[in-house]
Design an enzyme around this catalytic site. Structure first.
Site, PDB file in Angstrom:
ATOM      1  N   SER A 127       0.868  -1.184   0.000  1.00 11.73           N
ATOM      2  CA  SER A 127       0.000   0.000   0.000  1.00 11.73           C
ATOM      3  C   SER A 127       0.898   1.226   0.000  1.00 11.73           C
ATOM      4  O   SER A 127       1.567   1.503   0.994  1.00 11.73           O
ATOM      5  CB  SER A 127      -0.884   0.038   1.252  1.00 11.73           C
ATOM      6  N   LYS A 140      -7.382   1.718  -2.447  1.00 14.19           N
ATOM      7  CA  LYS A 140      -6.856   1.236  -1.161  1.00 14.19           C
ATOM      8  C   LYS A 140      -6.831   2.368  -0.123  1.00 14.19           C
ATOM      9  O   LYS A 140      -7.132   2.155   1.055  1.00 14.19           O
ATOM     10  CB  LYS A 140      -5.455   0.653  -1.356  1.00 14.19           C
ATOM     11  N   LYS A 153       0.802   5.621   8.149  1.00 16.40           N
ATOM     12  CA  LYS A 153       1.270   5.856   6.777  1.00 16.40           C
ATOM     13  C   LYS A 153       0.070   5.993   5.831  1.00 16.40           C
ATOM     14  O   LYS A 153      -0.008   6.915   5.018  1.00 16.40           O
ATOM     15  CB  LYS A 153       2.182   4.688   6.374  1.00 16.40           C
TER      16      LYS A 153
HETATM   17  P1  NAD Z   1       5.625  -6.205   7.460  1.00 16.84           P
HETATM   18  O1  NAD Z   1       6.398  -5.094   8.069  1.00 16.84           O
HETATM   19  O2  NAD Z   1       5.169  -7.345   8.318  1.00 16.84           O
HETATM   20  O3  NAD Z   1       6.478  -6.853   6.242  1.00 16.84           O
HETATM   21  C1  NAD Z   1       7.197  -6.092   5.326  1.00 16.84           C
HETATM   22  C2  NAD Z   1       8.315  -6.954   4.762  1.00 16.84           C
HETATM   23  O4  NAD Z   1       9.017  -6.179   3.779  1.00 16.84           O
HETATM   24  C3  NAD Z   1       9.362  -7.373   5.816  1.00 16.84           C
HETATM   25  O5  NAD Z   1       9.425  -8.778   5.909  1.00 16.84           O
HETATM   26  C4  NAD Z   1      10.677  -6.795   5.282  1.00 16.84           C
HETATM   27  O6  NAD Z   1      11.768  -7.689   5.373  1.00 16.84           O
HETATM   28  C5  NAD Z   1      10.360  -6.561   3.827  1.00 16.84           C
HETATM   29  N1  NAD Z   1      11.230  -5.515   3.284  1.00 16.84           N
HETATM   30  C6  NAD Z   1      11.291  -4.209   3.627  1.00 16.84           C
HETATM   31  N2  NAD Z   1      12.277  -3.597   2.941  1.00 16.84           N
HETATM   32  C7  NAD Z   1      12.834  -4.541   2.144  1.00 16.84           C
HETATM   33  C8  NAD Z   1      13.895  -4.528   1.214  1.00 16.84           C
HETATM   34  N3  NAD Z   1      14.596  -3.416   0.968  1.00 16.84           N
HETATM   35  N4  NAD Z   1      14.212  -5.686   0.590  1.00 16.84           N
HETATM   36  C9  NAD Z   1      13.524  -6.824   0.836  1.00 16.84           C
HETATM   37  N5  NAD Z   1      12.497  -6.894   1.724  1.00 16.84           N
HETATM   38  C10 NAD Z   1      12.163  -5.764   2.362  1.00 16.84           C
HETATM   39  O7  NAD Z   1       4.390  -5.517   6.713  1.00 16.84           O
HETATM   40  P2  NAD Z   1       2.984  -6.177   6.311  1.00 16.84           P
HETATM   41  O8  NAD Z   1       2.044  -6.027   7.445  1.00 16.84           O
HETATM   42  O9  NAD Z   1       3.201  -7.486   5.678  1.00 16.84           O
HETATM   43  O10 NAD Z   1       2.505  -5.110   5.210  1.00 16.84           O
HETATM   44  C11 NAD Z   1       3.050  -5.064   3.891  1.00 16.84           C
HETATM   45  C12 NAD Z   1       2.211  -4.101   3.060  1.00 16.84           C
HETATM   46  O11 NAD Z   1       0.856  -4.589   3.019  1.00 16.84           O
HETATM   47  C13 NAD Z   1       2.138  -2.683   3.626  1.00 16.84           C
HETATM   48  O12 NAD Z   1       2.123  -1.758   2.580  1.00 16.84           O
HETATM   49  C14 NAD Z   1       0.806  -2.678   4.363  1.00 16.84           C
HETATM   50  O13 NAD Z   1       0.269  -1.373   4.457  1.00 16.84           O
HETATM   51  C15 NAD Z   1      -0.029  -3.596   3.488  1.00 16.84           C
HETATM   52  N6  NAD Z   1      -1.141  -4.288   4.156  1.00 16.84           N
HETATM   53  C16 NAD Z   1      -0.961  -4.891   5.364  1.00 16.84           C
HETATM   54  C17 NAD Z   1      -2.042  -5.533   5.970  1.00 16.84           C
HETATM   55  C18 NAD Z   1      -1.922  -6.192   7.340  1.00 16.84           C
HETATM   56  O14 NAD Z   1      -2.953  -6.528   7.930  1.00 16.84           O
HETATM   57  N7  NAD Z   1      -0.721  -6.394   7.865  1.00 16.84           N
HETATM   58  C19 NAD Z   1      -3.286  -5.565   5.332  1.00 16.84           C
HETATM   59  C20 NAD Z   1      -3.425  -4.996   4.079  1.00 16.84           C
HETATM   60  C21 NAD Z   1      -2.337  -4.352   3.497  1.00 16.84           C
END
Ligand code: NAD
Length: 296
Positions: A99, A174, A242
């Site tokens: 997102s 979104k 964010k």
């Molecule tokens: P999270 O922090 O659990 O996971 C993010 C992952 O990205 C981490 O494992 C990290 O290692 C990886 N990452 C970051 N920088 C990196 C890089 N330079 N190289 C390789 N990997 C890298 O986050 P999440 O909760 O999984 O959310 C991910 C996205 O999905 C976000 O944009 C969030 O807004 C969206 N989202 C999350 C949810 C939820 O319920 N958690 C629901 C809908 C949407």
């Protein structure tokens, strides 16, 4: 040999891990890269292949899926010598499910096109539970032909999958989703504090409320968080902060007023400033409790 497209998956966090595992279960070969070793071990245990870098992960992939926190991380993994654009094979399709701001998606699509690559923005809603159960809503921006190509893969991750318009449109939808979810959680949190202070049985109250017009997916998914004061994420307040920034900014750009959204954005920011940024967004309950004089 499977004739399914070969997948590279970058970003194996709360969402990316279960989503990539659903692709593996559906028969796709998935090569992944993320920053935490335990997440890489989890991918290997699920039958995926671990890469040592983004370049290694994407070099043979037909489709590169990305699921990282925000715009700066998408830019970090996409651009630069070790990034996706330099290392993916010509014609590959990038499906960014993070997102992020609509403008970042538009810019990425343009930069990718110059490298002979295609991009869809495909952010999701449904939370960790929706990711595990493969019932996410997926809002897509980009070209119809690319959407059609990605659809079977997205079908393994979600239930409601809609092409919303050109590049960035998925992100705009979104942003609206995050506005609605935050306002809904805030309303539920206020109702919880009101009901408890009134001495009503909270479990009974939330059950009956959820059967009427006040019912919602938010209430269904977050009821136990409220009842048990269990704020393990889920969706972190940091990420919703964010997203409230994205929707507030995007709305201002098009001249849309979001008065209630602006207040809830402030409440999310305040919760974060009080050290609760790592908690699930249902922790908005804590902000209402503090305002109502509760000892936490
Ligand atoms: P999270 O922090 O659990 O996971 C993010 C992952 O990205 C981490 O494992 C990290 O290692 C990886 N990452 C970051 N920088 C990196 C890089 N330079 N190289 C390789 N990997 C890298 O986050 P999440 O909760 O999984 O959310 C991910 C996205 O999905 C976000 O944009 C969030 O807004 C969206 N989202 C999350 C949810 C939820 O319920 N958690 C629901 C809908 C949407």
């Amino acid at each position: 040999m499977s004739n399914l497209p070969k997948i590279a998956w970058i970003g194996l966090g709360i969402m990316g891990s279960p989503m990539s595992e659903n692709l593996i279960k559906a028969g796709y070969s998935v090569t992944g890269f993320t920053l935490e070793q335990d997440k890489l071990d989890r991918l290997a245990a699920a039958g995926g292949t671990v890469a040592k870098s983004i370049a290694e992960a994407v070099k043979d992939a037909d489709v590169v899926v990305t699921m990282v926190p925000a715009s700066p991380q998408v830019e970090a993994i996409a651009y630069g010598t070790d990034g996706i654009l330099e290392n993916a094979k010509s014609g590959a399709l990038i499906v960014d499910m993070s997102s992020i701001t609509p403008q970042t998606s538009v810019d990425l699509a343009k930069a990718a096109k110059e490298k002979g690559l295609r991009v869809l923005d495909a952010p999701v809603s449904g939370g960790e539970a929706g990711a595990i159960e493969a019932v996410l809503s997926i809002m897509v921006g980009g070209e119809q032909a690319d959407f059609d190509e990605a659809k079977p893969l997205l079908d393994a991750l979600g239930k409601t999958i809609v092409l919303c318009g050109p590049h960035g449109s998925g992100q705009t939808v979104k942003a609206a989703n995050q506005l609605i979810v935050a306002v809904n959680i805030q309303a539920c949190a206020e109702a919880v504090v009101f009901l408890e202070k009134s001495g009503v049985d909270l479990t009974a109250a939330l059950d009956v409320l959820n059967g009427g017009l006040a019912g919602s997916t938010v209430l269904t998914r977050k009821k136990d968080n409220f009842l048990n004061r269990d704020f393990k994420p889920g969706f972190r307040i940091d990420l919703h902060h964010k997203d409230m920034g994205i929707v507030t900014d995007a709305a201002r750009n098009v001249g849309a007023a979001l008065p209630v959204g602006a207040v809830v954005a402030q409440l999310v920011a305040s919760l974060r400033a009080q050290g609760d940024g790592g908690l699930d967004h249902s922790a908005l309950l804590r902000a209402v409790e503090r305002l109502s004089g509760a000892e936490l």
